[in-house]
Design a protein around this motif. Structure first.
Motif, PDB file in Angstrom:
ATOM      1  N   GLY A   1      -6.016   1.813  -3.906  1.00  0.00           N
ATOM      2  CA  GLY A   1      -4.775   2.069  -3.198  1.00  0.00           C
ATOM      3  C   GLY A   1      -4.126   0.755  -2.823  1.00  0.00           C
ATOM      4  N   PHE A   2      -2.820   0.771  -2.594  1.00  0.00           N
ATOM      5  CA  PHE A   2      -2.070  -0.465  -2.405  1.00  0.00           C
ATOM      6  C   PHE A   2      -2.556  -1.261  -1.190  1.00  0.00           C
ATOM      7  CE2 PHE A   2       1.605  -2.855  -0.765  1.00  0.00           C
ATOM      8  CZ  PHE A   2       1.842  -3.651  -1.867  1.00  0.00           C
ATOM      9  N   LYS A   3      -2.710  -0.603  -0.037  1.00  0.00           N
ATOM     10  CA  LYS A   3      -3.066  -1.310   1.192  1.00  0.00           C
ATOM     11  C   LYS A   3      -4.457  -1.929   1.107  1.00  0.00           C
ATOM     12  CE  LYS A   3      -3.227  -0.727   6.215  1.00  0.00           C
ATOM     13  NZ  LYS A   3      -3.053   0.222   7.353  1.00  0.00           N
ATOM     14  N   LYS A   4      -5.465  -1.125   0.710  1.00  0.00           N
ATOM     15  CA  LYS A   4      -6.831  -1.643   0.612  1.00  0.00           C
ATOM     16  C   LYS A   4      -6.933  -2.749  -0.425  1.00  0.00           C
ATOM     17  CE  LYS A   4      -9.706   2.208   2.211  1.00  0.00           C
ATOM     18  NZ  LYS A   4     -10.719   3.215   1.796  1.00  0.00           N
ATOM     19  N   SER A   5      -6.198  -2.579  -1.525  1.00  0.00           N
ATOM     20  CA  SER A   5      -6.280  -3.586  -2.591  1.00  0.00           C
ATOM     21  C   SER A   5      -5.770  -4.943  -2.105  1.00  0.00           C
ATOM     22  CB  SER A   5      -5.500  -3.130  -3.825  1.00  0.00           C
ATOM     23  OG  SER A   5      -4.113  -3.049  -3.563  1.00  0.00           O
ATOM     24  N   LEU A   6      -4.755  -4.949  -1.237  1.00  0.00           N
ATOM     25  CA  LEU A   6      -4.259  -6.219  -0.703  1.00  0.00           C
ATOM     26  C   LEU A   6      -5.343  -6.926   0.107  1.00  0.00           C
ATOM     27  CD1 LEU A   6      -0.598  -5.393   0.432  1.00  0.00           C
ATOM     28  CD2 LEU A   6      -1.357  -6.627  -1.607  1.00  0.00           C
ATOM     29  N   PHE A   7      -6.033  -6.173   0.940  1.00  0.00           N
ATOM     30  CA  PHE A   7      -7.131  -6.764   1.715  1.00  0.00           C
ATOM     31  C   PHE A   7      -8.274  -7.195   0.794  1.00  0.00           C
ATOM     32  CE2 PHE A   7      -5.120  -4.341   5.209  1.00  0.00           C
ATOM     33  CZ  PHE A   7      -5.029  -5.355   6.149  1.00  0.00           C
TER      34      PHE A   7
ATOM     35  N   VAL B   1      -5.623  -1.967  -7.934  1.00  0.00           N
ATOM     36  CA  VAL B   1      -4.514  -1.416  -7.151  1.00  0.00           C
ATOM     37  C   VAL B   1      -4.597   0.104  -7.102  1.00  0.00           C
ATOM     38  CG1 VAL B   1      -2.013  -1.121  -7.058  1.00  0.00           C
ATOM     39  CG2 VAL B   1      -2.974  -3.366  -7.549  1.00  0.00           C
TER      40      VAL B   1
ATOM     41  N   GLN C   1     -15.167  -4.084   1.432  1.00  0.00           N
ATOM     42  CA  GLN C   1     -15.096  -5.429   2.010  1.00  0.00           C
ATOM     43  C   GLN C   1     -16.221  -6.313   1.471  1.00  0.00           C
ATOM     44  OE1 GLN C   1     -15.182  -2.575   3.808  1.00  0.00           O
ATOM     45  NE2 GLN C   1     -13.705  -2.627   5.517  1.00  0.00           N
TER      46      GLN C   1
END
Length: 453
Positions: free
Chosen positions: A264-270, A260, A236
């Motif tokens: 990982g997909f989820k963390k990368s979006l945040f 990405v 973060q």
């Protein structure tokens, strides 16, 4: 005390003499060199590169000695006026615009001068110094870079020398931050920590950043700080710092898709959300529809209108000329194709390669940026400092060769009217391509080329 000094002298006599000689050469470079004197420039640069190599060879495990040497080399240039680039005039112009409450993204210097050449201190001197090309375009420097310009001129007033010193101080402090975080990350990756001195003592880095006031070092400070935080699972905060890097220079934008597979997909979006929101917050004081139009247009010009020290582009251009292609049309068409090729390259490294390890991420970044610069029509010497830094965290050293051979591009400034020497550019790029090919073959033979670390 005297006994300790004598003892140290006996043990480190040759490195101390090499450091003193390097300091003398840096002072000569900064205070007694004209950009048009290519032979003197070349001899000094080659000598400094050789001395850098010997210093690292002799003292690579003596962190304090090499760190102090790097600081002294920078301080030797502290009061010098940049002599290889006139960009600092534009930096000061943008800073004074901010202090006058005007946006450098909305006004062309040449237009403001035509209306009133007294509206800003040293207005005519700054416009003359930056050159017609810069004066005819809107600023392309991102918002945090503009803040540094503004602070420099705020403290300096109309004194150009003081503004230079303030900017130079920020660049030197950033290099110290790079030394700190770079060394710590090398330790965590179980790599030789002395590698950081191939950045910190590299003549290209010292001369182009401290000497000529390019802000790649400030960008790299935020970049390596961010990657260090990422490696320590503090993604973060890393995203916020990464946005600061982008707000100095846009180059780190090109690496965003690579995160990405790393996060990982989820963390990368945040991660992307934090980077995006932080970047928008930084640009918000300047934002308007005119800003968006002017800034995107100015950045786009670098792909389609300018050329300097190009590699692959020069090959395409010379082939095109043989078939009666018009150079100005060729560079525009080429500029439309290059971003597509770069985007495809980024996509391949982002989605077809495992970048979960930090070393693998650095390697992907190195190759993405290498492809971009190999294809680019404009490759100023200070651009490849990013490559030099990335290489330290990989098995590849061809960017170090490039940091040596790229000095040949400065021949263009030694000729009246600015003219590139294609023979010298061929030597420059053959050295880089040749050493890169050697490294690829060597790693392939060792079965390490596609080894995941």
């Amino acid at each position: 005390m005297l006994h300790r000094v004598v003892s140290y002298w006996k043990l480190h006599k040759i490195p101390v003499l090499l450091a003193l000689l390097s300091t003398l050469f840096y002072i000569t470079f900064g205070y007694d060199l004209e950009r048009t004197d290519f032979l003197k420039l070349l001899i000094l640069y080659l000598a400094l590169f050789f001395l850098c190599y010997k210093l690292i060879q002799f003292e690579k495990w003596n962190f304090k000695f090499l760190a102090i040497a790097g600081i002294i080399f920078r301080l030797g240039l502290f009061f010098a006026t940049p002599n290889l680039s006139q960009d600092f005039y534009r930096f000061i112009w943008d800073g004074q615009m901010l202090n006058l409450g005007m946006s450098p993204y909305l006004h062309l210097p040449k237009d403001l001068i035509a209306e009133n050449n007294q509206f800003m201190p040293n207005a005519m001197e700054l416009v003359s110094g930056m050159g017609n090309l810069s004066a005819s375009n809107y600023s392309n420097y991102p918002p945090l870079n503009q803040l540094i310009f503004g602070l420099s001129t705020f403290f300096a007033g109309k004194n150009i020398t003081v503004a230079i010193l303030v900017m130079r101080t920020s660049i030197i402090l950033s290099d110290l931050g790079i030394l700190y975080f770079g060394r710590k990350l090398l330790q965590k990756l179980n790599r030789s920590t002395h590698l950081i001195f191939w950045y910190f003592l590299n003549p290209l880095v010292i001369l182009e950043l401290t000497g000529n006031l390019h802000f790649e070092g400030v960008m790299l400070f935020f970049f390596i700080w961010s990657i260090y935080l990422l490696h320590n699972k503090k993604w973060q905060l890393a995203a916020l710092i990464y946005a600061l890097s982008i707000s100095i220079k846009l180059v780190p934008l090109i690496f965003l898709p690579l995160f990405v597979s790393y996060l990982g997909f989820k963390k990368s979006l945040f991660f992307y959300a934090i980077v995006g929101l932080s970047s928008l917050l930084l640009v918000s004081p300047f934002f308007s529809l005119d800003f968006l139009e002017n800034y995107t247009h100015t950045v786009g010009l670098w792909f389609s209108n300018f050329e300097f020290n190009a590699g692959f582009y020069n090959l395409v251009k010379n082939i095109g000329i043989q078939f009666n292609a018009k150079p100005w049309e060729l560079i525009k068409d080429y500029g439309k194709i290059t971003p597509v090729v770069v985007i495809v390259t980024v996509g391949l490294f982002a989605f077809l390669r495992d970048n979960k390890k930090t070393v693998a991420l650095f390697a992907a970044m190195l190759w993405v940026l290498t492809v971009y610069y190999f294809l680019s029509a404009t490759v100023h010497p200070w651009y490849i400092i990013f490559l030099v830094f990335l290489a330290l965290f990989t098995e590849f050293r061809f960017p170090l060769v490039w940091s040596l051979s790229i000095i040949l591009s400065y021949w263009a400034y030694s000729v009246a009217g600015f003219k590139e020497n294609y023979l010298l550019l061929t030597v420059e790029y053959l050295a880089v391509y040749g050493f890169m090919t050697y490294e690829l073959v060597r790693l392939y033979n060792k079965k390490q080329l596609f080894h995941k670390k």
